[in-house]
Write an enzyme that holds these catalytic residues in place. Structure first.
Site, PDB file in Angstrom:
ATOM      1  N   ASP A 152       0.842  -1.206   0.000  1.00  0.00           N
ATOM      2  CA  ASP A 152       0.000   0.000   0.000  1.00  0.00           C
ATOM      3  C   ASP A 152       0.882   1.263   0.000  1.00  0.00           C
ATOM      4  O   ASP A 152       2.003   1.239   0.508  1.00  0.00           O
ATOM      5  CB  ASP A 152      -0.896  -0.028   1.245  1.00  0.00           C
ATOM      6  CG  ASP A 152      -2.044   0.952   1.132  1.00  0.00           C
ATOM      7  OD1 ASP A 152      -2.280   1.503   0.034  1.00  0.00           O
ATOM      8  OD2 ASP A 152      -2.723   1.178   2.153  1.00  0.00           O
ATOM      9  N   GLY A 153       0.333   2.318  -0.566  1.00  0.00           N
ATOM     10  CA  GLY A 153       1.011   3.621  -0.495  1.00  0.00           C
ATOM     11  C   GLY A 153       1.583   4.117  -1.809  1.00  0.00           C
ATOM     12  O   GLY A 153       2.237   5.163  -1.844  1.00  0.00           O
ATOM     13  N   GLY A 176       0.004   5.404  -4.356  1.00  0.00           N
ATOM     14  CA  GLY A 176      -0.639   6.672  -4.734  1.00  0.00           C
ATOM     15  C   GLY A 176      -0.043   7.842  -3.974  1.00  0.00           C
ATOM     16  O   GLY A 176       0.308   8.877  -4.561  1.00  0.00           O
ATOM     17  N   TRP A 180       2.838   8.003  -2.512  1.00  0.00           N
ATOM     18  CA  TRP A 180       4.249   8.140  -2.896  1.00  0.00           C
ATOM     19  C   TRP A 180       4.344   9.018  -4.146  1.00  0.00           C
ATOM     20  O   TRP A 180       5.190   9.903  -4.235  1.00  0.00           O
ATOM     21  CB  TRP A 180       4.833   6.757  -3.148  1.00  0.00           C
ATOM     22  CG  TRP A 180       6.307   6.713  -3.431  1.00  0.00           C
ATOM     23  CD1 TRP A 180       7.312   6.587  -2.513  1.00  0.00           C
ATOM     24  CD2 TRP A 180       6.935   6.778  -4.722  1.00  0.00           C
ATOM     25  NE1 TRP A 180       8.524   6.568  -3.147  1.00  0.00           N
ATOM     26  CE2 TRP A 180       8.326   6.687  -4.504  1.00  0.00           C
ATOM     27  CE3 TRP A 180       6.462   6.903  -6.024  1.00  0.00           C
ATOM     28  CZ2 TRP A 180       9.252   6.713  -5.544  1.00  0.00           C
ATOM     29  CZ3 TRP A 180       7.381   6.931  -7.061  1.00  0.00           C
ATOM     30  CH2 TRP A 180       8.751   6.848  -6.816  1.00  0.00           C
ATOM     31  N   ARG A 218      -0.956   8.954  -9.979  1.00  0.00           N
ATOM     32  CA  ARG A 218      -0.929   7.737  -9.153  1.00  0.00           C
ATOM     33  C   ARG A 218      -0.244   6.562  -9.861  1.00  0.00           C
ATOM     34  O   ARG A 218       0.454   5.769  -9.235  1.00  0.00           O
ATOM     35  CB  ARG A 218      -2.364   7.342  -8.773  1.00  0.00           C
ATOM     36  CG  ARG A 218      -3.068   8.381  -7.916  1.00  0.00           C
ATOM     37  CD  ARG A 218      -4.496   7.968  -7.639  1.00  0.00           C
ATOM     38  NE  ARG A 218      -4.566   6.654  -7.030  1.00  0.00           N
ATOM     39  CZ  ARG A 218      -4.335   6.406  -5.733  1.00  0.00           C
ATOM     40  NH1 ARG A 218      -4.064   7.402  -4.919  1.00  0.00           N
ATOM     41  NH2 ARG A 218      -4.403   5.196  -5.262  1.00  0.00           N
ATOM     42  N   HIS A 247       2.452   3.331  -8.990  1.00  0.00           N
ATOM     43  CA  HIS A 247       2.278   1.889  -9.228  1.00  0.00           C
ATOM     44  C   HIS A 247       3.469   1.317 -10.015  1.00  0.00           C
ATOM     45  O   HIS A 247       3.902   0.196  -9.774  1.00  0.00           O
ATOM     46  CB  HIS A 247       0.975   1.623  -9.990  1.00  0.00           C
ATOM     47  CG  HIS A 247      -0.251   1.967  -9.185  1.00  0.00           C
ATOM     48  ND1 HIS A 247      -0.406   1.610  -7.866  1.00  0.00           N
ATOM     49  CD2 HIS A 247      -1.397   2.644  -9.512  1.00  0.00           C
ATOM     50  CE1 HIS A 247      -1.583   2.032  -7.410  1.00  0.00           C
ATOM     51  NE2 HIS A 247      -2.192   2.679  -8.392  1.00  0.00           N
ATOM     52  N   ASN A 299     -10.856  -2.890  -5.721  1.00  0.00           N
ATOM     53  CA  ASN A 299     -10.083  -1.886  -6.485  1.00  0.00           C
ATOM     54  C   ASN A 299     -10.750  -1.461  -7.803  1.00  0.00           C
ATOM     55  O   ASN A 299     -10.370  -0.457  -8.394  1.00  0.00           O
ATOM     56  CB  ASN A 299      -8.657  -2.374  -6.765  1.00  0.00           C
ATOM     57  CG  ASN A 299      -7.759  -2.309  -5.553  1.00  0.00           C
ATOM     58  OD1 ASN A 299      -6.822  -3.091  -5.423  1.00  0.00           O
ATOM     59  ND2 ASN A 299      -8.011  -1.381  -4.642  1.00  0.00           N
ATOM     60  N   ARG A 316       1.758  -4.935   6.165  1.00  0.00           N
ATOM     61  CA  ARG A 316       1.071  -3.900   5.388  1.00  0.00           C
ATOM     62  C   ARG A 316       1.892  -2.626   5.468  1.00  0.00           C
ATOM     63  O   ARG A 316       2.246  -2.157   6.552  1.00  0.00           O
ATOM     64  CB  ARG A 316      -0.334  -3.625   5.907  1.00  0.00           C
ATOM     65  CG  ARG A 316      -1.034  -2.593   5.007  1.00  0.00           C
ATOM     66  CD  ARG A 316      -2.449  -2.276   5.409  1.00  0.00           C
ATOM     67  NE  ARG A 316      -3.071  -1.446   4.390  1.00  0.00           N
ATOM     68  CZ  ARG A 316      -4.292  -1.574   3.932  1.00  0.00           C
ATOM     69  NH1 ARG A 316      -5.061  -2.514   4.421  1.00  0.00           N
ATOM     70  NH2 ARG A 316      -4.762  -0.761   3.013  1.00  0.00           N
ATOM     71  N   ARG A 368      -5.083  -2.110   8.825  1.00  0.00           N
ATOM     72  CA  ARG A 368      -6.240  -2.968   8.532  1.00  0.00           C
ATOM     73  C   ARG A 368      -5.822  -4.015   7.500  1.00  0.00           C
ATOM     74  O   ARG A 368      -4.819  -3.841   6.818  1.00  0.00           O
ATOM     75  CB  ARG A 368      -7.432  -2.142   8.033  1.00  0.00           C
ATOM     76  CG  ARG A 368      -7.119  -1.213   6.894  1.00  0.00           C
ATOM     77  CD  ARG A 368      -8.353  -0.454   6.403  1.00  0.00           C
ATOM     78  NE  ARG A 368      -7.978   0.428   5.331  1.00  0.00           N
ATOM     79  CZ  ARG A 368      -7.695   1.727   5.469  1.00  0.00           C
ATOM     80  NH1 ARG A 368      -7.764   2.303   6.653  1.00  0.00           N
ATOM     81  NH2 ARG A 368      -7.339   2.449   4.429  1.00  0.00           N
TER      82      ARG A 368
HETATM   83  C1  FPP Z   1      -2.043   0.204  -3.212  1.00  0.00           C
HETATM   84  O1  FPP Z   1      -1.535   1.511  -3.194  1.00  0.00           O
HETATM   85  C2  FPP Z   1      -1.544  -0.509  -4.360  1.00  0.00           C
HETATM   86  C3  FPP Z   1      -2.293  -1.102  -5.317  1.00  0.00           C
HETATM   87  C4  FPP Z   1      -3.758  -1.125  -5.339  1.00  0.00           C
HETATM   88  C5  FPP Z   1      -1.667  -1.780  -6.445  1.00  0.00           C
HETATM   89  C6  FPP Z   1      -0.495  -2.639  -6.115  1.00  0.00           C
HETATM   90  C7  FPP Z   1       0.287  -2.759  -7.328  1.00  0.00           C
HETATM   91  C8  FPP Z   1       1.621  -2.692  -7.419  1.00  0.00           C
HETATM   92  C9  FPP Z   1       2.561  -2.622  -6.306  1.00  0.00           C
HETATM   93  C10 FPP Z   1       2.196  -2.639  -8.755  1.00  0.00           C
HETATM   94  C11 FPP Z   1       2.624  -3.822  -9.428  1.00  0.00           C
HETATM   95  C12 FPP Z   1       2.350  -5.149  -8.903  1.00  0.00           C
HETATM   96  C13 FPP Z   1       2.706  -6.236  -9.602  1.00  0.00           C
HETATM   97  C14 FPP Z   1       2.453  -7.585  -9.112  1.00  0.00           C
HETATM   98  C15 FPP Z   1       3.377  -6.086 -10.906  1.00  0.00           C
HETATM   99  P1  FPP Z   1      -2.563   2.685  -3.261  1.00  0.00           P
HETATM  100  O2  FPP Z   1      -2.782   3.025  -4.681  1.00  0.00           O
HETATM  101  O3  FPP Z   1      -3.826   2.319  -2.539  1.00  0.00           O
HETATM  102  O4  FPP Z   1      -1.827   3.833  -2.521  1.00  0.00           O
HETATM  103  P2  FPP Z   1      -2.473   4.992  -1.649  1.00  0.00           P
HETATM  104  O5  FPP Z   1      -3.124   4.329  -0.473  1.00  0.00           O
HETATM  105  O6  FPP Z   1      -1.308   5.825  -1.271  1.00  0.00           O
HETATM  106  O7  FPP Z   1      -3.448   5.703  -2.520  1.00  0.00           O
END
Ligand code: FPP
Length: 246
Positions: A24-25, A27, A29, A37, A41, A72, A192, A198
């Site tokens: 997580d994180g 976005g 970052w 965002r 990723h 998602n 996490r 959570r």
């Molecule tokens: C959560 O961060 C991340 C995701 C929903 C996507 C996870 C995907 C990757 C790490 C990329 C690639 C993965 C593979 C297997 C190639 P968030 O977007 O919720 O971040 P935020 O909470 O800061 O908004």
């Protein structure tokens, strides 16, 4: 079932054998850098490679990562499309390296909403690595713990209806045989990133006795050093599985 399910958390080990990560994180970052965002990723995907590669030296045999949840889909069309295209690109690009590094890749989650091209690549990667016996990498894609239990229950009910399963014999060992993770041991440690405490519908059944680490680091900043330190913390914990230490 072709494979024997390993026993969960058996014996006291110095480090976790199965680590599951909620990445997580991404976005936040990206936002902190004034970027979209998806930029986060992409940075997150690079981090996946480093973390997969360090598993053997940390004694991690099973790594399970949460790439996309059943919830998602509620994100914007731009983000969902961008993530799907990132997954396709990641699989195509990493296929040979993962195979050469003796990584065995599996996907869990419901494939019904995924596009045909992505499913094709997922199948190809699973087939290409099916004889590998190094790190077992499981990627949760369109995965939700409740959805998984519901799908498993449906198949179990079908077996009962077809006369293949005696309902009187259904116990704690029965349902896991129908879960997407049926060939995997339960996770020992669930991490996490990004400061949220959570579990967001991740491995609900399987994590009943897992140890948890909620850390502030955003996923694209997560490093193998930090994972090593979490593994060392795990080794100092006293896992009793409900029993009293004698
Ligand atoms: C959560 O961060 C991340 C995701 C929903 C996507 C996870 C995907 C990757 C790490 C990329 C690639 C993965 C593979 C297997 C190639 P968030 O977007 O919720 O971040 P935020 O909470 O800061 O908004």
């Amino acid at each position: 079932m072709a494979e024997q399910k390993p026993v969960a958390g058996s014996g006291q080990r110095s480090g976790p054998r199965h680590v599951a990560i909620i990445m997580d994180g991404n976005g936040r970052w990206a936002q902190a850098r004034g970027r979209p965002r998806l930029f986060g990723h992409h940075a997150g995907a690079k981090r996946v490679r480093e973390i997969v590669e360090c598993c053997p030296e940390l004694g991690i045999k099973y790594l399970t990562i949460f790439a996309f949840s059943t919830e998602n889909w509620k994100r914007t069309q731009v983000e969902v499309t961008g993530l799907m295209s990132l997954f396709r690109r990641y699989i195509s690009k990493e296929m040979n390296a993962l195979a050469a590094k003796n990584v065995r890749v599996r996907f869990i989650g419901d494939r019904v909403r995924l596009d045909a091209k992505l499913i094709d690549l997922m199948d190809k990667l699973e087939r290409k690595t099916e004889n590998n016996d190094g790190t077992h990498l499981t990627i949760a894609l369109n995965y939700g713990g409740r959805d998984e239990v519901a799908r498993a229950t449906k198949r179990l009910a079908q077996d009962v209806a077809a006369g293949n399963l005696d309902p009187e014999k259904v116990d704690e060992e029965t349902l896991p045989r129908y879960l997407d993770t049926h060939v995997l041991p339960d996770p020992d440690l669930v991490v996490r990133t990004s400061g949220e405490a959570r579990i967001s519908n991740f491995l609900l059944w399987q994590s009943a006795y897992a140890e948890y680490e909620f850390i502030d680091t955003l996923w694209p900043d997560f490093s193998k050093e930090e994972l090593a330190s979490l593994c060392a913390n795990y080794g100092r914990r006293d896992r009793r599985f409900g029993a009293v230490k004698t």
